[in-house]
Each structure stands twice: as structure tokens, then as C-alpha cells.
Design a protein around this motif. Structure first.
Motif, mmCIF file in Angstrom:
data_model
loop_
_atom_site.group_PDB
_atom_site.id
_atom_site.type_symbol
_atom_site.label_atom_id
_atom_site.label_comp_id
_atom_site.label_asym_id
_atom_site.label_seq_id
_atom_site.Cartn_x
_atom_site.Cartn_y
_atom_site.Cartn_z
ATOM 1 N N ALA A 27 2.182 1.802 -3.498
ATOM 2 C CA ALA A 27 1.101 2.266 -4.369
ATOM 3 C C ALA A 27 0.781 3.728 -4.091
ATOM 4 N N ALA A 28 0.722 4.107 -2.814
ATOM 5 C CA ALA A 28 0.466 5.503 -2.457
ATOM 6 C C ALA A 28 1.556 6.408 -3.005
ATOM 7 N N ASP B 46 0.825 -1.214 0.000
ATOM 8 C CA ASP B 46 0.000 0.000 0.000
ATOM 9 C C ASP B 46 0.861 1.267 0.000
ATOM 10 N N ARG C 133 2.799 11.325 1.431
ATOM 11 C CA ARG C 133 1.899 12.362 1.962
ATOM 12 C C ARG C 133 2.533 13.740 1.879
ATOM 13 N N GLU D 75 1.385 6.344 -7.069
ATOM 14 C CA GLU D 75 0.113 6.794 -7.638
ATOM 15 C C GLU D 75 -0.362 8.121 -7.052
ATOM 16 N N GLY D 76 0.336 8.606 -6.034
ATOM 17 C CA GLY D 76 -0.079 9.853 -5.397
ATOM 18 C C GLY D 76 -1.399 9.720 -4.656
ATOM 19 N N ASP D 77 -1.641 8.557 -4.068
ATOM 20 C CA ASP D 77 -2.902 8.284 -3.383
ATOM 21 C C ASP D 77 -2.780 8.697 -1.914
ATOM 22 N N LEU D 78 -3.275 9.888 -1.610
ATOM 23 C CA LEU D 78 -3.133 10.423 -0.256
ATOM 24 C C LEU D 78 -3.900 9.587 0.760
ATOM 25 N N GLY D 79 -5.104 9.158 0.407
ATOM 26 C CA GLY D 79 -5.901 8.358 1.330
ATOM 27 C C GLY D 79 -5.213 7.059 1.701
ATOM 28 N N LEU D 80 -4.600 6.423 0.721
ATOM 29 C CA LEU D 80 -3.896 5.172 0.976
ATOM 30 C C LEU D 80 -2.675 5.423 1.862
ATOM 31 N N HIS E 30 2.394 15.133 -1.739
ATOM 32 C CA HIS E 30 1.082 15.321 -2.355
ATOM 33 C C HIS E 30 0.762 16.813 -2.525
#
Length: 224
Positions: A32-33, A29, A105, A36-41, A108
Motif C-alpha cells: 500500500a505504501a 502495508d 520511502r 499509494e506513495g504513503d510515506l508514513g505507512l 517519495h
């Protein structure tokens, strides 16, 4: 009474494997964060890290209780001693996954990893994840042949870290923030591999009784 004791020892092994699974999920995870720039993850990985810490505390408490209550000898004693060290390595691996998520984070909404390094970082993550999965098998099956393979495969992680570091040193198209973040990230992934090596070497101690080489780079892992 003896059956209960043996059951407790088996549960310790199960707890170590469960911790390894938690760390494996955190690693997947976090990467992937990051890519992919996935802040929630990223936030979920960071929030989940205290649960890994709690598992270590619980596992170590059980281990100390068994040491005090059963006065084990021979292989049982080595298992309990190795368990304390392996739980510490797994907890540190969880911390390293959280560090990766923290970089994601902090960057982001930008991506911390430049395009030219994305495949390399994914490869480092994949290698670390494979080492952790193999280490879990080694813990369960006491497979020293697989343990030796984990050590051998760690060289590829080291090589990737050095390759990226050289490219950063030569490049002119990096911001100061990118240089800092990439330097930290490759260190985090390389350290994950080192901790996996430490895990399988503890199993080697458990099986053979031979002392772990604490001066070896991959077993004397500093706090990072």
C-alpha cells in the motif's frame, strides 16, 4: 511434565503462526505504501521489522531450550528442527517487506511503480500474501494437500516476475531509477513466494520425515 512439554510444542506452532501474521500485515502495508506513495505507512513497516526479528530470536531460544532439555525424538525432533528453519524464512520475509517499504520511502514523493505496472505489482503482492496465509494454515493443520497447492501457485508469481522483466527490457520509457526499482521489487515479491514454498516444504518434512530438497530453487533460498 509431559503435558507441559506438549504445551510448549503447541506454543511454538502458535508463535510461528503469529510471526506469519506479522509478516502478512507488513506485506499488505508495504505494498500500500509503495502504490499509494504513503510515506508514513512505509516508515511504520520499516520501524516494525525489528519486532519480527525479535520474535525470531525469542522463538529460536525456546526451540533450542526444548532441544537441550527434552532430548526429543521422531516427530517432536522434526518439529523443533523445522521450527528453526521456518522462523528464519519468516524473518527473511519480514526483511523483504521492509525492502519494499524502503523503495517506497526512497521514491517519495514520486511513485516507484509506473502506471502500466501497478496492477501487476498488486497481483504479485496478493499472490505472495495468499501463499503466506496458506502456509500458516499448513503449519497449523499439517495439510499436505494445501502445501502442494502453495507450491503450484508459486509458478504464477514466477511468471509475473518474468513478464515484467521482459516488458522492462523492451521498454524505452523508463528512467534508470525506475528500471532499478522495478527489477528489485519483482525480485522481492518473487522471493516472498519462494519463502512461502520453503515453509510448506518444512511442514512436509515434519509430517513425512522426508528430506527437503535443498537444491530446489524454492527451498534453497539465498539471502536477499
Amino acid at each position: 511434565m509431559r503435558e507441559a512439554y506438549q504445551s510448549d510444542l503447541r506454543h511454538l506452532v502458535d508463535d510461528l503462526v503469529d510471526m506469519a501474521s506479522m509478516v502478512g500485515s507488513a506485506l499488505e502495508d508495504a505494498t500500500a505504501a509503495l502504490l499509494e506513495g504513503d510515506l508514513g505507512l512505509a516508515e511504520r513497516v520499516i520501524a516494525a521489522d525489528p519486532h519480527i526479528d525479535e520474535r525470531q530470536i525469542d522463538l529460536d531460544s525456546k526451540t533450542v531450550e526444548l532441544l537441550a532439555r527434552q532430548s526429543p525424538v521422531a516427530t517432536d525432533l522434526r518439529l523443533l528442527v523445522a521450527s528453526l528453519r521456518m522462523s528464519s524464512s519468516l524473518e527473511r520475509m519480514g526483511d523483504l517487506c521492509a525492502h519494499v517499504a524502503l523503495v517506497a520511502r526512497r521514491s517519495h514523493p514520486e511513485l516507484a511503480v509506473p502506471e502500466q505496472h501497478r496492477a501487476q505489482i498488486q497481483k504479485m503482492s496478493d499472490l505472495a500474501a495468499a501463499a503466506l496465509r496458506d502456509a500458516a494454515v499448513v503449519i497449523t493443520d499439517r495439510d499436505l494437500a494445501l502445501a502442494a497447492q502453495v507450491e503450484k501457485n508459486d509458478d504464477e508469481l514466477d511468471d509475473l516476475q518474468q513478464q515484467i522483466a521482459r516488458e522492462i527490457g523492451k521498454g524505452q520509457d523508463y528512467t534508470n531509477t525506475q528500471i532499478v526499482d522495478l527489477t528489485l521489487l519483482i525480485r522481492f515479491y518473487e522471493r516472498l513466494g519462494d519463502h512461502a514454498v520453503s515453509l510448506v516444504r518444512r511442514v512436509g518434512f515434519l509430517v513425512t520425515g522426508d528430506a527437503v530438497d535443498t537444491l530446489h530453487q524454492s527451498t534453497d533460498v539465498p539471502e536477499f
